[in-house]
Structures are given as C-alpha cells and as structure tokens.
Design an enzyme around this catalytic site. Structure first.
Site, PDB file in Angstrom:
ATOM      1  N   GLU A   1     -47.401  77.079 -36.507  1.00  0.00           N
ATOM      2  CA  GLU A   1     -46.987  76.122 -35.429  1.00  0.00           C
ATOM      3  C   GLU A   1     -45.867  76.380 -34.796  1.00  0.00           C
ATOM      4  O   GLU A   1     -45.484  75.992 -33.666  1.00  0.00           O
ATOM      5  CB  GLU A   1     -47.210  74.825 -36.101  1.00  0.00           C
TER       6      GLU A   1
ATOM      7  N   HIS B   1     -60.953  91.642 -53.476  1.00  0.00           N
ATOM      8  CA  HIS B   1     -62.571  91.675 -53.825  1.00  0.00           C
ATOM      9  C   HIS B   1     -63.217  90.984 -52.608  1.00  0.00           C
ATOM     10  O   HIS B   1     -64.207  90.576 -52.740  1.00  0.00           O
ATOM     11  CB  HIS B   1     -62.725  91.069 -55.077  1.00  0.00           C
TER      12      HIS B   1
ATOM     13  N   LYS C   1     -53.963  64.144 -30.391  1.00  0.00           N
ATOM     14  CA  LYS C   1     -53.501  63.032 -30.690  1.00  0.00           C
ATOM     15  C   LYS C   1     -53.957  62.026 -29.717  1.00  0.00           C
ATOM     16  O   LYS C   1     -54.431  60.667 -29.971  1.00  0.00           O
ATOM     17  CB  LYS C   1     -52.266  63.058 -30.928  1.00  0.00           C
TER      18      LYS C   1
HETATM   19  O1  PA5 Z   1     -44.347  70.781 -38.974  1.00  0.00           O
HETATM   20  C1  PA5 Z   1     -44.423  69.583 -38.184  1.00  0.00           C
HETATM   21  O2  PA5 Z   1     -43.701  69.412 -37.484  1.00  0.00           O
HETATM   22  C2  PA5 Z   1     -45.771  68.848 -38.562  1.00  0.00           C
HETATM   23  O3  PA5 Z   1     -46.676  69.512 -39.038  1.00  0.00           O
HETATM   24  C3  PA5 Z   1     -45.722  67.494 -39.114  1.00  0.00           C
HETATM   25  O4  PA5 Z   1     -44.872  67.895 -40.408  1.00  0.00           O
HETATM   26  C4  PA5 Z   1     -46.692  66.733 -39.012  1.00  0.00           C
HETATM   27  O5  PA5 Z   1     -47.382  66.690 -37.755  1.00  0.00           O
HETATM   28  C5  PA5 Z   1     -46.602  65.478 -39.871  1.00  0.00           C
HETATM   29  O6  PA5 Z   1     -45.546  64.823 -38.824  1.00  0.00           O
HETATM   30  P1  PA5 Z   1     -44.777  63.501 -39.502  1.00  0.00           P
HETATM   31  O7  PA5 Z   1     -43.807  64.022 -40.653  1.00  0.00           O
HETATM   32  O8  PA5 Z   1     -43.954  63.066 -38.530  1.00  0.00           O
HETATM   33  O9  PA5 Z   1     -45.658  62.422 -39.880  1.00  0.00           O
END
Ligand code: PA5
Length: 443
Positions: free
Chosen positions: A277, A298, A412
């Site tokens: 990410e 393996h 989203k």
């Molecule tokens: O790393 C990130 O920013 C995302 O994976 C968030 O942690 C995830 O989308 C969850 O977001 P939030 O903590 O706002 O619910």
C-alpha cells in the site's frame, strides 16, 4: 540488536546479477536525499517516527480496566488490524489455549466482513463479558463500522465494554468518544499501516501480558542507526537502496519476506500490507510476497531458484527460539534418520535457513538476511520500526508518497453506491451497467 547480512546481494558473491559497490555508490546522492527527506519530517504523515518516545500511561490505564473481561474482541481492518494480529501471534502464540485466564482475556480479531467468521466468534464468547476495541483511524471504514454497529446493538449499548482507538479530533468514532465511550488516540501523522507502535498495537500487547514499553524501547534503540546518512552504516537505508537497485537495474520487482518462524507468519502479512500500500503507485512499486520458512521451501523455493529472475528474497533468521527439542536416539539403523539424532530442532531450522540462502546465492538469486536474536517485545519493536523506515525510504527513492493510498477510494465509492449511501447513486448505476455487460458461464 537485529543484524543485517547482504553479501548474497552482491555481484562479487552471486555474479553478474548482483549489485556492485559502484552501484551503491551511484545511488548515494538519491539515498542522501531520501534520508534527509525522512529526517526533516516535512510531510504531515510522518508522526509515526516519534511513536517510540510516546507516553504509554493512557494505554496502560485502559489495559488495567479491560484486563478483567473474559475476552477481548478487536474490530479493525488493514493497518488497523494487521499490526495487533502480528503482536498477538509473535508474542503469545496459541494465546486463547495457553493463556492464564486470571491474568489475560482471550483475544479475537475480526478483520473482515465475513459473516460466518463473526458468527463463529460470537458462538464461543459471551459478548457481555467481552471488551471490544474498535480501531479505525478515520472512524468511517465500512468494514469496521458495520461490525461495531452489530456488536453495539448486541451489547445493548453498554459503553463500558468499548474502547475506541481513533483520530484524536476527527471522525464519527471520535464523536462517540466525546459522548462518553473510552478512547485512545491514533496520534496525528500516523497512518494505519504505520500505526502498530501507537495504541493500535500497544493496548493488545499490554492485555496479553507484555510491557508495551519494551516494544518502544526496541524501536528507540534501532532508530538512531536508521537515521545515519552513511548508506553502509544505516541498515534501513541500505535495505532500501538494495531493493531499489535490484528493481531499477535488474528488473527484480518482487520482494519475498521469508521469516523462519511460525510466530512471524503474521509479521510477513503485516510487512506485505505496508510494502504494497505504501509503494504501489504512479505505475511504480515493488510487489511483496509473504512466506514462511521452512514450510515454503517445500512450496515456493523451486520457483525462486529456477523461475523468473524477478525476486529478491529477504530471509529472517531467528537465533534463539526460546524453546527446543533434542531429536532422540531412535531408528539409528536408518541413514535418513540417524544423522538427525542429537541435534535440536533449532539446529535443523537454522541449518535449513542457512542452506537455502546459499543455494539461492549459488543459483545467482539475490537474497539478504535480517537476523533476529529472539522473538520478544524488544526485538519485535525493532523489526516494526526498521521495516517502517525502510519502506518510507524506498518510497522516497522511487519518488512516490509512501503514506497515501489514493487508489483504494474508487472501490469504496462503488461499494457506497451499492449499499445505498446518499450521494453515490451514479456509482450504483455504474456497477449495475458493468454487471449487465458481464459474461457468466454456468459450470
Ligand atoms: O494502512 C492504511 O492506511 C489502511 O490499510 C487503513 O489502515 C485501513 O484502510 C483502515 O483504515 P481505518 O483505520 O481508517 O479504519
């Protein structure tokens, strides 16, 4: 302290496909720019660099309040769940079976929207005797909030069962906290995937009987080293430069994290989310791949040895497993068994790790090794901080912002449309049109 061995990345050991000292030298000015960008902390999202020095008293206070609950249910997703999951599996494996029921609650982490998982969890816990930690930095993530709404209703709104871990100022969870629900902050400048050393991971650590201060002490102890401007003295910068060069010079854009420990399986997943990410954007990026040794010897090693030359393998070698079994003197007449007797299982796993490093190197496949003295809170803190810094530096080397995730938004918005959120009616139409154009085969 963690150790870092990168010999099997170098051309002098693995041949032409390796990195040369001149290559590292050539990246020096970029590396300097990356480390100064990190040190200047000019971006708003760099508050996580200060987490090792935070005051943990509020976390400890909440942990003391929640410790008497029979169970602890954590609701979160992505960065808001993977860190705590990793803390649990690394520091208290098989927690719910091995725990001392008088000292620590059973722990359940619900980090998806799979109704059958929630049903399974609810079928084994008494929800009234359960503390619920809702973790969402934004306070508005549909997956987490929907689970929260369900549990809130099941608990008939009993506020004392909840602790909300969220932004200190913004979002719906913060509003609820102002209305009298206990809360902990995800401090400013700390995004989900960089949040494990904030109350997001620390509360769970305390609840399973660990000292959260040890996680932070580990992070503090590695911090200075990771700030050095000398590439060869800064393990995080060197790590970043090596993966960056492997991609830009050799086209190796996949990074496999290969810890030799079941307790670090979740760490592999945590790293993959952080790496993917943070680094996958603008048509650039490096692809992480989670693995576990020796199991994946393996399963995957054949591919890594002879398949496409597109990977860098990052071993994690554990020096002390904290337990061992001596292989006994039985079946001595069988050659395949006799040589094992007298050794510990830890000798075998370490031998396999070392052998696999070398086998890959002999095949010209680059790999490097992080050595972990032992899996405890102190070293886990080092590991978290090291990989977070290495990720940020790799992002800077690639010229991207490692702290945002702009492209998860469209999915989203389309979901909002399907779920009937006001203002997203056009998104609903878009999905329906796409659905109508799909070709289905009945199998
Ligand atoms: O790393 C990130 O920013 C995302 O994976 C968030 O942690 C995830 O989308 C969850 O977001 P939030 O903590 O706002 O619910």
């Amino acid at each position: 302290m963690l150790g870092f061995n990168f010999s099997f990345m170098m051309a002098e050991v693995i041949g032409a496909k390796g990195i040369t000292e001149r290559g590292i030298e050539g990246a020096r000015s970029k590396a300097l720019a990356a480390i100064s960008e990190l040190k200047q902390k000019k971006r708003a999202e760099m508050g996580w660099l200060d987490l090792p020095w935070q005051d943990t008293s509020a976390v400890k206070e909440q942990a003391a309040r929640l410790r008497d609950f029979e169970n602890f249910l954590l609701l979160g997703i992505g960065g808001s769940a993977l860190g705590p999951k990793c803390v649990l599996e690394a520091l208290s494996p098989l927690h719910n079976l091995k725990r001392d029921k008088h000292k620590t609650p059973g722990v359940f982490i619900y980090d998806n929207v799979d109704p059958s998982t929630l049903e399974s969890i609810l079928s084994v816990i008494d929800i009234e005797k359960t503390a619920v930690n809702v973790i969402s930095k934004s306070g508005g993530t549909a997956e987490t909030i929907s689970a929260f709404m369900i549990i809130f209703e099941k608990l008939a709104g009993r506020k004392e069962n909840f602790v909300l871990t969220t932004d200190p100022e913004k979002g719906d969870l913060r509003k609820l906290a102002s209305g009298g629900m206990a809360s902990l902050p995800v401090p400013p400048g700390v995004g989900g995937r960089y949040s494990v050393l904030s109350p997001v991971g620390l509360l769970l650590a305390e609840l399973i009987g660990m000292d959260s201060g040890e996680l932070l002490r580990g992070a503090r102890d590695i911090h200075e080293k990771c700030m050095s401007e000398d590439v060869l003295k800064n393990p995080a910068l060197l790590f970043a430069v090596l993966v960056y060069l492997m991609q830009s010079l050799e086209g190796r854009g996949m990074d496999v994290l290969f810890p030799y420990s079941d307790r670090l399986r979740a760490f592999s997943e945590w790293f993959c989310q952080l790496w993917a990410e943070s680094l996958g954007k603008n048509g650039l990026g490096l692809t992480p791949y989670p693995s576990v040794g020796t199991t994946d010897q393996h399963s995957q090693v054949q591919l890594w040895m002879e398949g496409p030359a597109d990977k860098v393998i990052v071993f994690m070698r554990v020096e002390d497993y904290g337990a061992d079994f001596r292989i006994p003197d039985v079946f001595v007449e069988y050659a395949n068994m006799a040589f094992l007797r007298g050794h510990g299982l830890s000798d075998l796993i370490k031998a396999e790790e070392e052998a696999t490093e070398l086998a890959l190197a002999k095949a010209g496949r680059p790999n490097m090794t992080i050595t972990v003295p032992g899996i405890d809170a102190y070293h886990l803190g080092q590991m978290f901080h090291f990989f977070e810094i290495a990720t940020a530096l790799t992002g800077f080397l690639l010229g991207i912002n490692p702290f945002d995730q702009p492209s998860v938004e469209e999915g989203k918005r389309l979901t909002f449309g399907l779920m009937g959120k006001k203002g997203f009616e056009d998104k609903k139409r878009e999905v329906e049109e796409a659905r109508a154009g799909k070709t289905f085969l009945v199998l």
